[in-house]
Design a protein around this motif. Structure first.
Motif, PDB file in Angstrom:
ATOM      1  N   MET A 274       0.848  -1.183   0.000  1.00  0.00           N
ATOM      2  CA  MET A 274       0.000   0.000   0.000  1.00  0.00           C
ATOM      3  C   MET A 274       0.888   1.239   0.000  1.00  0.00           C
ATOM      4  N   ALA A 275       0.695   2.112  -0.951  1.00  0.00           N
ATOM      5  CA  ALA A 275       1.544   3.299  -1.083  1.00  0.00           C
ATOM      6  C   ALA A 275       1.153   4.406  -0.113  1.00  0.00           C
ATOM      7  N   THR A 276      -0.125   4.516   0.207  1.00  0.00           N
ATOM      8  CA  THR A 276      -0.575   5.578   1.093  1.00  0.00           C
ATOM      9  C   THR A 276      -1.972   5.277   1.604  1.00  0.00           C
ATOM     10  N   PHE A 277      -2.348   5.911   2.686  1.00  0.00           N
ATOM     11  CA  PHE A 277      -3.737   5.920   3.120  1.00  0.00           C
ATOM     12  C   PHE A 277      -4.333   7.180   2.524  1.00  0.00           C
ATOM     13  N   SER A 278      -5.414   7.024   1.794  1.00  0.00           N
ATOM     14  CA  SER A 278      -6.006   8.137   1.068  1.00  0.00           C
ATOM     15  C   SER A 278      -7.476   8.244   1.419  1.00  0.00           C
ATOM     16  N   LYS A 279      -7.984   9.479   1.476  1.00  0.00           N
ATOM     17  CA  LYS A 279      -9.378   9.707   1.828  1.00  0.00           C
ATOM     18  C   LYS A 279      -9.907  10.913   1.059  1.00  0.00           C
ATOM     19  N   GLN A 280     -11.068  10.743   0.441  1.00  0.00           N
ATOM     20  CA  GLN A 280     -11.743  11.863  -0.231  1.00  0.00           C
ATOM     21  C   GLN A 280     -12.461  12.677   0.842  1.00  0.00           C
ATOM     22  N   LEU A 281     -12.266  13.986   0.850  1.00  0.00           N
ATOM     23  CA  LEU A 281     -12.884  14.853   1.853  1.00  0.00           C
ATOM     24  C   LEU A 281     -14.116  15.537   1.287  1.00  0.00           C
ATOM     25  N   SER A 282     -15.108  15.707   2.129  1.00  0.00           N
ATOM     26  CA  SER A 282     -16.266  16.522   1.743  1.00  0.00           C
ATOM     27  C   SER A 282     -16.458  17.576   2.830  1.00  0.00           C
ATOM     28  N   PHE A 283     -16.892  18.736   2.407  1.00  0.00           N
ATOM     29  CA  PHE A 283     -16.954  19.881   3.307  1.00  0.00           C
ATOM     30  C   PHE A 283     -18.386  20.307   3.576  1.00  0.00           C
ATOM     31  N   ARG A 284     -18.564  20.919   4.747  1.00  0.00           N
ATOM     32  CA  ARG A 284     -19.866  21.438   5.167  1.00  0.00           C
ATOM     33  C   ARG A 284     -19.804  22.969   5.173  1.00  0.00           C
ATOM     34  N   TRP A 285     -20.948  23.565   5.165  1.00  0.00           N
ATOM     35  CA  TRP A 285     -21.050  25.025   5.229  1.00  0.00           C
ATOM     36  C   TRP A 285     -20.286  25.533   6.456  1.00  0.00           C
ATOM     37  N   SER A 286     -20.394  24.835   7.575  1.00  0.00           N
ATOM     38  CA  SER A 286     -19.746  25.274   8.813  1.00  0.00           C
ATOM     39  C   SER A 286     -18.224  25.155   8.764  1.00  0.00           C
ATOM     40  N   ASP A 287     -17.681  24.515   7.727  1.00  0.00           N
ATOM     41  CA  ASP A 287     -16.228  24.401   7.576  1.00  0.00           C
ATOM     42  C   ASP A 287     -15.604  25.652   6.959  1.00  0.00           C
ATOM     43  N   LEU A 288     -16.432  26.567   6.500  1.00  0.00           N
ATOM     44  CA  LEU A 288     -15.928  27.757   5.800  1.00  0.00           C
ATOM     45  C   LEU A 288     -15.693  28.923   6.750  1.00  0.00           C
ATOM     46  N   ASP A 289     -14.790  29.806   6.334  1.00  0.00           N
ATOM     47  CA  ASP A 289     -14.552  31.042   7.077  1.00  0.00           C
ATOM     48  C   ASP A 289     -15.256  32.194   6.348  1.00  0.00           C
ATOM     49  N   PRO A 290     -15.153  33.416   6.834  1.00  0.00           N
ATOM     50  CA  PRO A 290     -15.849  34.540   6.191  1.00  0.00           C
ATOM     51  C   PRO A 290     -15.389  34.833   4.754  1.00  0.00           C
ATOM     52  N   ASN A 291     -14.239  34.273   4.349  1.00  0.00           N
ATOM     53  CA  ASN A 291     -13.758  34.465   2.978  1.00  0.00           C
ATOM     54  C   ASN A 291     -14.230  33.358   2.046  1.00  0.00           C
ATOM     55  N   PHE A 292     -15.101  32.478   2.549  1.00  0.00           N
ATOM     56  CA  PHE A 292     -15.692  31.366   1.782  1.00  0.00           C
ATOM     57  C   PHE A 292     -14.681  30.304   1.364  1.00  0.00           C
ATOM     58  N   HIS A 293     -13.622  30.159   2.136  1.00  0.00           N
ATOM     59  CA  HIS A 293     -12.751  29.007   1.934  1.00  0.00           C
ATOM     60  C   HIS A 293     -12.583  28.278   3.265  1.00  0.00           C
ATOM     61  N   LEU A 294     -11.947  27.134   3.205  1.00  0.00           N
ATOM     62  CA  LEU A 294     -11.855  26.257   4.359  1.00  0.00           C
ATOM     63  C   LEU A 294     -11.197  26.949   5.544  1.00  0.00           C
ATOM     64  N   ARG A 295     -11.850  26.879   6.700  1.00  0.00           N
ATOM     65  CA  ARG A 295     -11.336  27.426   7.949  1.00  0.00           C
ATOM     66  C   ARG A 295     -10.068  26.693   8.360  1.00  0.00           C
ATOM     67  N   HIS A 296      -9.098  27.397   8.922  1.00  0.00           N
ATOM     68  CA  HIS A 296      -7.808  26.785   9.275  1.00  0.00           C
ATOM     69  C   HIS A 296      -7.946  25.597  10.222  1.00  0.00           C
ATOM     70  N   SER A 297      -8.818  25.657  11.194  1.00  0.00           N
ATOM     71  CA  SER A 297      -8.922  24.568  12.171  1.00  0.00           C
ATOM     72  C   SER A 297      -9.531  23.297  11.583  1.00  0.00           C
ATOM     73  N   VAL A 298     -10.248  23.413  10.482  1.00  0.00           N
ATOM     74  CA  VAL A 298     -10.848  22.243   9.837  1.00  0.00           C
ATOM     75  C   VAL A 298      -9.766  21.306   9.305  1.00  0.00           C
ATOM     76  N   TYR A 299      -8.679  21.859   8.823  1.00  0.00           N
ATOM     77  CA  TYR A 299      -7.570  21.040   8.332  1.00  0.00           C
ATOM     78  C   TYR A 299      -7.089  20.091   9.443  1.00  0.00           C
ATOM     79  N   TYR A 300      -6.904  20.647  10.642  1.00  0.00           N
ATOM     80  CA  TYR A 300      -6.422  19.856  11.769  1.00  0.00           C
ATOM     81  C   TYR A 300      -7.432  18.780  12.159  1.00  0.00           C
ATOM     82  N   ASP A 301      -8.720  19.133  12.112  1.00  0.00           N
ATOM     83  CA  ASP A 301      -9.768  18.157  12.438  1.00  0.00           C
ATOM     84  C   ASP A 301      -9.754  16.985  11.457  1.00  0.00           C
ATOM     85  N   PHE A 302      -9.604  17.275  10.172  1.00  0.00           N
ATOM     86  CA  PHE A 302      -9.534  16.207   9.178  1.00  0.00           C
ATOM     87  C   PHE A 302      -8.308  15.314   9.418  1.00  0.00           C
TER      88      PHE A 302
END
Length: 144
Positions: free
Chosen positions: A1-29
Motif C-alpha cells: 500500500m503506497a498511502t492511506f487516502s481519503k476523499q474529503l467533503s466539506f460542510r457550510w460550517s467548515d468555511l470562514d468569512p472568505n468562503f474558503h476552508l477554515r484553518h482549524s478544519v484542516y487539523y480536524d480532518f
C-alpha cells in the motif's frame, strides 16, 4: 500500500468569512484520518483503552499552499515521515490535494502515553508497533 487516502467533503460550517476552508478544519480532518487509519490497522480505541496507551501530540503544523473552497474535490494522503526504532516517537504527514496540486500539508509529531501513569511510554503492546510499521512511509522517511 503506497498511502492511506481519503476523499474529503466539506460542510457550510467548515468555511470562514472568505468562503474558503477554515484553518482549524484542516487539523480536524488530520486527527480524524489518523484515528481511522489506526482503526483499520486493528489499533481501535477499545484496544488502546484496554492496553492503557494513547497517542499524544507535541506539535501540529499546517502549511497552507492553495485555497480550498466548499465545492473542491480534495484527497488527503497520510504517511509516516519519522519514527523511533521502538515506535515511541513518530511524525505523520497529511497532504491535501486538488487533482495533483498540493493545497496543504499537515505535520504532527507525537508519542505514546501510558494512560494509567499519565506519562510518556514506549509502547509494549505489539499491536501498537505493528500498526505504526504498516503505515506507508514518505520517500524521505527517517528512523530517529
Amino acid at each position: 500500500m503506497a498511502t492511506f487516502s481519503k476523499q474529503l467533503s466539506f460542510r457550510w460550517s467548515d468555511l470562514d468569512p472568505n468562503f474558503h476552508l477554515r484553518h482549524s478544519v484542516y487539523y480536524d480532518f488530520g486527527a480524524q484520518h489518523r484515528l481511522e487509519i489506526l482503526e483499520q490497522l486493528g489499533l481501535t480505541l477499545s484496544v488502546m483503552q484496554k492496553e492503557h496507551v494513547g497517542p499524544i501530540l507535541f506539535r501540529e503544523e499546517c502549511v497552507f499552499k492553495r485555497e480550498i473552497k466548499i465545492s473542491d474535490l480534495i484527497t488527503m494522503q497520510t504517511k509516516l515521515s519519522k519514527m523511533n526504532a521502538d515506535a515511541s516517537r513518530w511524525s505523520i504527514v497529511h497532504e491535501l490535494y486538488r487533482d495533483d496540486v498540493l493545497c496543504a500539508a499537515i505535520t504532527v509529531d507525537g508519542a505514546w502515553m501510558d494512560t494509567k501513569l499519565r506519562k510518556l511510554a514506549t509502547p509494549t503492546p505489539q499491536i501498537v508497533i505493528d500498526a505504526l510499521n504498516k503505515i506507508p512511509k514518505t520517500t524521505d522517511f527517517t528512523i530517529l
